[in-house]
Design a protein around this motif. Sequence first.
Motif, PDB file in Angstrom:
ATOM      1  N   ARG A 253       1.541   8.515   4.040  1.00 34.74           N
ATOM      2  CA  ARG A 253       0.503   8.259   3.036  1.00 34.74           C
ATOM      3  C   ARG A 253       1.133   7.980   1.675  1.00 34.74           C
ATOM      4  NH1 ARG A 253      -4.802  12.034   1.833  1.00 34.74           N
ATOM      5  NH2 ARG A 253      -5.778  10.622   0.368  1.00 34.74           N
ATOM      6  N   ARG A 254       2.081   8.849   1.290  1.00 33.30           N
ATOM      7  CA  ARG A 254       2.781   8.615   0.029  1.00 33.30           C
ATOM      8  C   ARG A 254       3.549   7.303   0.086  1.00 33.30           C
ATOM      9  NH1 ARG A 254       3.645  14.180  -0.248  1.00 33.30           N
ATOM     10  NH2 ARG A 254       5.415  13.966   1.122  1.00 33.30           N
ATOM     11  N   GLY A 255       4.174   7.044   1.259  1.00 36.50           N
ATOM     12  CA  GLY A 255       4.977   5.833   1.426  1.00 36.50           C
ATOM     13  C   GLY A 255       4.154   4.564   1.235  1.00 36.50           C
ATOM     14  N   VAL A 256       2.962   4.541   1.801  1.00 36.58           N
ATOM     15  CA  VAL A 256       2.104   3.361   1.691  1.00 36.58           C
ATOM     16  C   VAL A 256       1.733   3.118   0.224  1.00 36.58           C
ATOM     17  CG1 VAL A 256      -0.183   2.433   2.250  1.00 36.58           C
ATOM     18  CG2 VAL A 256       1.176   3.539   4.030  1.00 36.58           C
ATOM     19  N   ILE A 257       1.342   4.196  -0.467  1.00 36.92           N
ATOM     20  CA  ILE A 257       0.958   4.046  -1.873  1.00 36.92           C
ATOM     21  C   ILE A 257       2.162   3.620  -2.707  1.00 36.92           C
ATOM     22  CG2 ILE A 257       0.058   5.285  -3.878  1.00 36.92           C
ATOM     23  CD1 ILE A 257      -1.540   6.981  -1.775  1.00 36.92           C
ATOM     24  N   ASP A 258       3.331   4.197  -2.383  1.00 30.10           N
ATOM     25  CA  ASP A 258       4.562   3.789  -3.084  1.00 30.10           C
ATOM     26  C   ASP A 258       4.808   2.291  -2.947  1.00 30.10           C
ATOM     27  OD1 ASP A 258       5.072   6.255  -4.036  1.00 30.10           O
ATOM     28  OD2 ASP A 258       6.814   6.675  -2.780  1.00 30.10           O
ATOM     29  N   CYS A 259       4.585   1.753  -1.750  1.00 24.47           N
ATOM     30  CA  CYS A 259       4.813   0.319  -1.543  1.00 24.47           C
ATOM     31  C   CYS A 259       3.977  -0.495  -2.532  1.00 24.47           C
ATOM     32  CB  CYS A 259       4.458  -0.077  -0.116  1.00 24.47           C
ATOM     33  SG  CYS A 259       5.644   0.520   1.083  1.00 24.47           S
ATOM     34  N   PHE A 260       2.727  -0.100  -2.717  1.00 25.32           N
ATOM     35  CA  PHE A 260       1.873  -0.840  -3.651  1.00 25.32           C
ATOM     36  C   PHE A 260       2.341  -0.658  -5.090  1.00 25.32           C
ATOM     37  CE2 PHE A 260      -0.774  -1.148   0.015  1.00 25.32           C
ATOM     38  CZ  PHE A 260      -1.411  -2.354  -0.161  1.00 25.32           C
ATOM     39  N   GLU A 261       2.720   0.564  -5.451  1.00 27.23           N
ATOM     40  CA  GLU A 261       3.192   0.811  -6.818  1.00 27.23           C
ATOM     41  C   GLU A 261       4.477   0.025  -7.092  1.00 27.23           C
ATOM     42  OE1 GLU A 261       1.730   2.183  -9.234  1.00 27.23           O
ATOM     43  OE2 GLU A 261       0.091   3.272  -8.303  1.00 27.23           O
TER      44      GLU A 261
ATOM     45  N   THR B  72      10.666 -10.330  -7.967  1.00 23.71           N
ATOM     46  CA  THR B  72      10.264 -11.685  -7.604  1.00 23.71           C
ATOM     47  C   THR B  72       9.068 -11.605  -6.659  1.00 23.71           C
ATOM     48  OG1 THR B  72      11.633 -11.763  -5.637  1.00 23.71           O
ATOM     49  CG2 THR B  72      12.670 -12.446  -7.693  1.00 23.71           C
ATOM     50  N   GLU B  73       8.371 -12.711  -6.528  1.00 26.68           N
ATOM     51  CA  GLU B  73       7.246 -12.796  -5.598  1.00 26.68           C
ATOM     52  C   GLU B  73       7.692 -12.407  -4.181  1.00 26.68           C
ATOM     53  OE1 GLU B  73       4.121 -14.559  -6.152  1.00 26.68           O
ATOM     54  OE2 GLU B  73       3.496 -14.876  -4.077  1.00 26.68           O
ATOM     55  N   GLU B  74       8.885 -12.842  -3.804  1.00 29.23           N
ATOM     56  CA  GLU B  74       9.424 -12.558  -2.483  1.00 29.23           C
ATOM     57  C   GLU B  74       9.628 -11.048  -2.305  1.00 29.23           C
ATOM     58  OE1 GLU B  74       9.375 -15.084  -0.565  1.00 29.23           O
ATOM     59  OE2 GLU B  74       9.827 -13.642   1.040  1.00 29.23           O
ATOM     60  N   GLN B  75      10.174 -10.422  -3.334  1.00 29.04           N
ATOM     61  CA  GLN B  75      10.392  -8.973  -3.269  1.00 29.04           C
ATOM     62  C   GLN B  75       9.065  -8.220  -3.167  1.00 29.04           C
ATOM     63  OE1 GLN B  75      12.833  -8.643  -6.829  1.00 29.04           O
ATOM     64  NE2 GLN B  75      14.616  -8.044  -5.617  1.00 29.04           N
TER      65      GLN B  75
ATOM     66  N   LEU C  56       5.297  -5.130   0.476  1.00 33.44           N
ATOM     67  CA  LEU C  56       3.955  -4.992   1.059  1.00 33.44           C
ATOM     68  C   LEU C  56       3.895  -5.474   2.499  1.00 33.44           C
ATOM     69  CD1 LEU C  56       1.855  -5.968  -2.051  1.00 33.44           C
ATOM     70  CD2 LEU C  56       2.279  -3.698  -1.129  1.00 33.44           C
ATOM     71  N   HIS C  57       5.057  -5.522   3.159  1.00 36.21           N
ATOM     72  CA  HIS C  57       5.068  -5.868   4.572  1.00 36.21           C
ATOM     73  C   HIS C  57       5.196  -4.582   5.386  1.00 36.21           C
ATOM     74  CE1 HIS C  57       7.048  -8.010   8.213  1.00 36.21           C
ATOM     75  NE2 HIS C  57       5.755  -7.872   8.357  1.00 36.21           N
ATOM     76  N   PHE C  58       4.122  -4.215   6.046  1.00 33.49           N
ATOM     77  CA  PHE C  58       4.096  -2.988   6.835  1.00 33.49           C
ATOM     78  C   PHE C  58       4.328  -3.342   8.298  1.00 33.49           C
ATOM     79  CE2 PHE C  58       1.448  -2.418   3.106  1.00 33.49           C
ATOM     80  CZ  PHE C  58       1.967  -1.247   2.578  1.00 33.49           C
TER      81      PHE C  58
ATOM     82  N   LYS D 163      -3.226  -8.150  -3.742  1.00 34.79           N
ATOM     83  CA  LYS D 163      -4.011  -8.214  -2.509  1.00 34.79           C
ATOM     84  C   LYS D 163      -3.501  -9.264  -1.531  1.00 34.79           C
ATOM     85  CE  LYS D 163      -8.719  -9.318  -1.180  1.00 34.79           C
ATOM     86  NZ  LYS D 163     -10.042  -9.761  -1.642  1.00 34.79           N
ATOM     87  N   GLU D 164      -3.183 -10.444  -2.084  1.00 38.53           N
ATOM     88  CA  GLU D 164      -2.831 -11.577  -1.215  1.00 38.53           C
ATOM     89  C   GLU D 164      -1.439 -11.441  -0.604  1.00 38.53           C
ATOM     90  OE1 GLU D 164      -5.161 -13.781  -0.685  1.00 38.53           O
ATOM     91  OE2 GLU D 164      -6.471 -12.768  -2.125  1.00 38.53           O
ATOM     92  N   LEU D 165      -0.669 -10.494  -1.073  1.00 32.78           N
ATOM     93  CA  LEU D 165       0.724 -10.409  -0.621  1.00 32.78           C
ATOM     94  C   LEU D 165       0.909  -9.463   0.560  1.00 32.78           C
ATOM     95  CD1 LEU D 165       2.408 -10.096  -4.144  1.00 32.78           C
ATOM     96  CD2 LEU D 165       1.814 -12.170  -2.908  1.00 32.78           C
ATOM     97  N   VAL D 166      -0.148  -8.720   0.913  1.00 30.39           N
ATOM     98  CA  VAL D 166      -0.024  -7.698   1.955  1.00 30.39           C
ATOM     99  C   VAL D 166       0.027  -8.326   3.345  1.00 30.39           C
ATOM    100  CG1 VAL D 166      -1.089  -5.658   2.945  1.00 30.39           C
ATOM    101  CG2 VAL D 166      -1.380  -6.140   0.529  1.00 30.39           C
ATOM    102  N   LYS D 167       0.865  -7.757   4.218  1.00 30.30           N
ATOM    103  CA  LYS D 167       0.916  -8.214   5.602  1.00 30.30           C
ATOM    104  C   LYS D 167       1.205  -7.036   6.519  1.00 30.30           C
ATOM    105  CE  LYS D 167       3.400 -11.484   8.426  1.00 30.30           C
ATOM    106  NZ  LYS D 167       4.620 -12.293   8.430  1.00 30.30           N
ATOM    107  N   ILE D 168       0.507  -6.987   7.639  1.00 27.84           N
ATOM    108  CA  ILE D 168       0.744  -5.943   8.634  1.00 27.84           C
ATOM    109  C   ILE D 168       1.230  -6.618   9.916  1.00 27.84           C
ATOM    110  CG2 ILE D 168      -0.286  -4.070   9.970  1.00 27.84           C
ATOM    111  CD1 ILE D 168      -2.440  -3.844   7.824  1.00 27.84           C
TER     112      ILE D 168
END
Lengths: 571, 571
Positions: free
Chosen positions: B191-199, B207-210, B215-217, B249-254
């Motif tokens: 849970r902390r890890g997911v929120i950290d990814c967004f922060e 960079t956009e790539e980074q 945000l790639h889960f 929002k647009e950068l997330v991928k699962i």
Amino acid sequence: MTILSSLGRASRSAPLASKLLLLGTLSGGSLVAYSDSNKKEDQQQQKKKKKVVVLGTGWAGISFLKDLDISSYDVQVVSPQNYFAFTPLLPSVTCGTVEARSIVESVRNITKKKNGEIELWEADCVKIDPTNNKVHCQPVFKDDPEASQEFSLEYDYLIIAVGAQVNTFGTPGVLENCHFLKEVEDAQRIRRGVIDCFEKALLPGLTEEQRRTKLHFVIVGGGPTGVEFAAELHDFIEEDITKIYPSVKELVKITLIQSGDHILNSFDERISSFAEQKFLRDGIDVLMGMRVMSVSDKDISVKIKSSAEVVSLPHGLILWSTGVGTRPVISDLMEQVGQGGRRVLATNEWLQVKGCENVYAVGDCASIAQRKIMGDIANIFKAADVDNSGTLTEDELQDVVEDINVRYPQVELYLKSKHVRSIKDLLTDSEGNPKKEVDIKAFESALSGVDSQMKSLPATAQVAAQQGSYLAKCFNKMEHCKEHPEGPKRFRTGGHHQFRPFQYKHFGQFAPLGGDQAAAELPGDWVSAGRSTQWLWYSVYASKQVSWRTRALVVSDWTRRYIFGRDSSRI
Amino acid sequence: MTILSSLGRASRSAPLASKLLLLGTLSGGSLVAYSDSNKKEDQQQQKKKKKVVVLGTGWAGISFLKDLDISSYDVQVVSPQNYFAFTPLLPSVTCGTVEARSIVESVRNITKKKNGEIELWEADCVKIDPTNNKVHCQPVFKDDPEASQEFSLEYDYLIIAVGAQVNTFGTPGVLENCHFLKEVEDAQRIRRGVIDCFEKALLPGLTEEQRRTKLHFVIVGGGPTGVEFAAELHDFIEEDITKIYPSVKELVKITLIQSGDHILNSFDERISSFAEQKFLRDGIDVLMGMRVMSVSDKDISVKIKSSAEVVSLPHGLILWSTGVGTRPVISDLMEQVGQGGRRVLATNEWLQVKGCENVYAVGDCASIAQRKIMGDIANIFKAADVDNSGTLTEDELQDVVEDINVRYPQVELYLKSKHVRSIKDLLTDSEGNPKKEVDIKAFESALSGVDSQMKSLPATAQVAAQQGSYLAKCFNKMEHCKEHPEGPKRFRTGGHHQFRPFQYKHFGQFAPLGGDQAAAELPGDWVSAGRSTQWLWYSVYASKQVSWRTRALVVSDWTRRYIFGRDSSRI
């Protein structure tokens, strides 16, 4: 508009290459053109907006953000936490009366309803550079090389609301062996620690003495936090723990160590003695007039002030809750602005840091250095003496009384202590009749006692919240008040101050004492203690919650505790 | 009685000196005498009671403890956790749909209502010594020298319910760089890890790539856990995260990586394809027929099975949820009892570990090595052929049919697969009419296919709970069944087995797929998917909770999520 606005946002933060890439994905040329013109407008808007950087999301920072009109500023927030914690309930979290998640609210959630967008970065501010109007920040993700690059932000206005840190008073061993209670994580750690003590005490192979040691809980500091933790712990043990750890019930001991002669000494005497008597009945050992000399992993060494004797107490867990200390970033800033050696940042009555006009400090990291009325007395007299007669008539005095009251808040306290209503009532002749005219000598001697009423404000949530809110309101009317200042007369330089100075309004304070009893000190010298006060406490704390979510959760936690008790799972 | 019983308890655990000290505090001599005689009775009682040591407080251990009549055994429990966790809700904890505290219940709380007392020690079992009937344990408090002394316990019966650990299949970098989802702490960390990814993705200077990488889960393993986590994560992002992190929002991928050709391959095909289509609509990337070669802190390297091509995917967070591995203490025991090289402990149908009669193993750490009917076929025939005629008559067969069915559970599955109702229906002549008499050859050939239906049970909560409960019931009637065995005939040695063998009853399984949709496979080949199934899931999971407290909390968490969404504070 969603694509465009997200593009707008992306283009602010991403470098040119990726911006082009993004634009390239849009198929229609006209759309690109529209986006471009739109962007220019946006940029113009941006140029006009002043940059406000806020450091910290505690009581002061959040109050500021909540009340600020975000549409007129470009707001950037730097905080090591992406949430606001309702700290007065931290002691309840230590024993599971309330869950940690119930007292926190995401900062983005708090600010998202506003007409504008703030940018929040989970980072520590490591250096404030007031000369170049810059802050340097270090993201909290230390284990990720990409996401831990230091970055700097420029500001037009800086709001410092970083709070304080623990104060060990240089006592050896405290940092390594004590628990503290400033952050949510601290409370969670204490909760696990308390349960661990009970689990350890049950292990096979320990002597009775060792079991007793594991179950000796020591609290250093008899302020509201220490007292409330002692009360919570006592309730937790009495109401829940003894049911599931019956075999070690008799071995538990709670000791509260206080350096002064009474606990809760910032409260009314009646409350102090009520609390001491309640703790006596509850079997909580209160040791007063004691100074902690050192702490090890096994013992805490205490000096009895009266006899200078040093005794050593074995402990299972220690909570250290005495006073507040200065964060390194604040010490460093104080050196830079010529405030070195102070404990907190000095601000003027408008919360501006002395020495840098566009830097404000609110909450526990700052303290208002009030201006002495005696230093300005000649100027006040001169400004009031409109006809330059060398004396003040009743009318001349009447014209400045309000300004004096607002500019020097100590005046109000002084009048209260003298049981009079106005400055004019101080200017009487030997028979008690009001003087028609006063000269500078009489004026000076009448006000000579006023500065004795200067008090620095306590480091509480209430003060911090009021300061944040006050500052936001000043920011909201910044442009308007430049032209139409609303503050009191400037007695030295003429004209008016832009804003009225900050004035603290004390709404009272609570001390929950366990067993569903609390003590309260309310405005108007009203003191109450007992069960009904606990219910008052419940309603005040529920109403003060920052969101409906936390309000619902806190109330349901209280209900859950009544029905099912507190959970003692070690998570 | 409270003082006396607490004394009794103290005297069991504390050494003689402190016992005398405690007795000395009692003032009346007669009271001491009474206490003494009482203690003797107690001791005699103790002598009669057999010592049961239970390792682990997961599904199997807790079911055993809940159903065991504690008054007739002296029960000691060793577990690194003092709580039971409702593991099927762990994926919900990873995104805050349900709070961690809502799915755990203190073991002492669960057992305290029983007529007796268990002793629980928060420790890991580090060595099982079946030769000397001992287990060696290491308390979990590694940083406390006094409370981390290894201790050993003697047992008359040992119940091993330690569960399994993560299986990395030796893939390099998995342990260091992946999250797992076996414990409550794992879920909190994710849970902390997911929120950290967004922060992290929001920080300046990336960079956009980074940002995309952060945000790639990635989820490795398309079993129920992996699929449910993917669904939870997708919901969390769609319903909550995008509102407060709109700019990324647009950068997330699962991405879900599965080695087989379908996800959820333990389910019905219809459910697999329903889930795959739902994920396709949701934008969750499902990569099938892939094998993970290695994992680093930045990338996961995957081999496409069909083309043998190796591709590398940058990631922000990886959940590794593929299969179960063996705990070291179990591997060590297997070596000792001649089961070396196996993945799990082999037990007989009565859950006794093969090679040690008084040691039982339940849950994920064990597997029942079913006895082949073909190995016993001659003995069965001999036992059934009462008149020693060399053939079985219908009556003779009738007498053993029930025993065969019970002793060899695979028979029932075989009959079902052949669509017949009884063994007798297998013994027909070429025209399909039942034979009057059968010889050994015909008997053997009729049953020759039975053993093909032997299946090992899956490593699920359902199996573990049923095994624990079964074992407790056996223990409760241990004495009674010694004289009056209730099990099937012993075909080889004569007489009857003490108990009926364990038989698993499958109640179906669920797969929540997000967006308030779930899929379910229920007994009787009944498959359902959609919103109504999600509501069925809610009611089943609420009813299966271990206590009213967790039931109330889980239901209130679900309600809270509907009203306020999920919290994204980083605590």
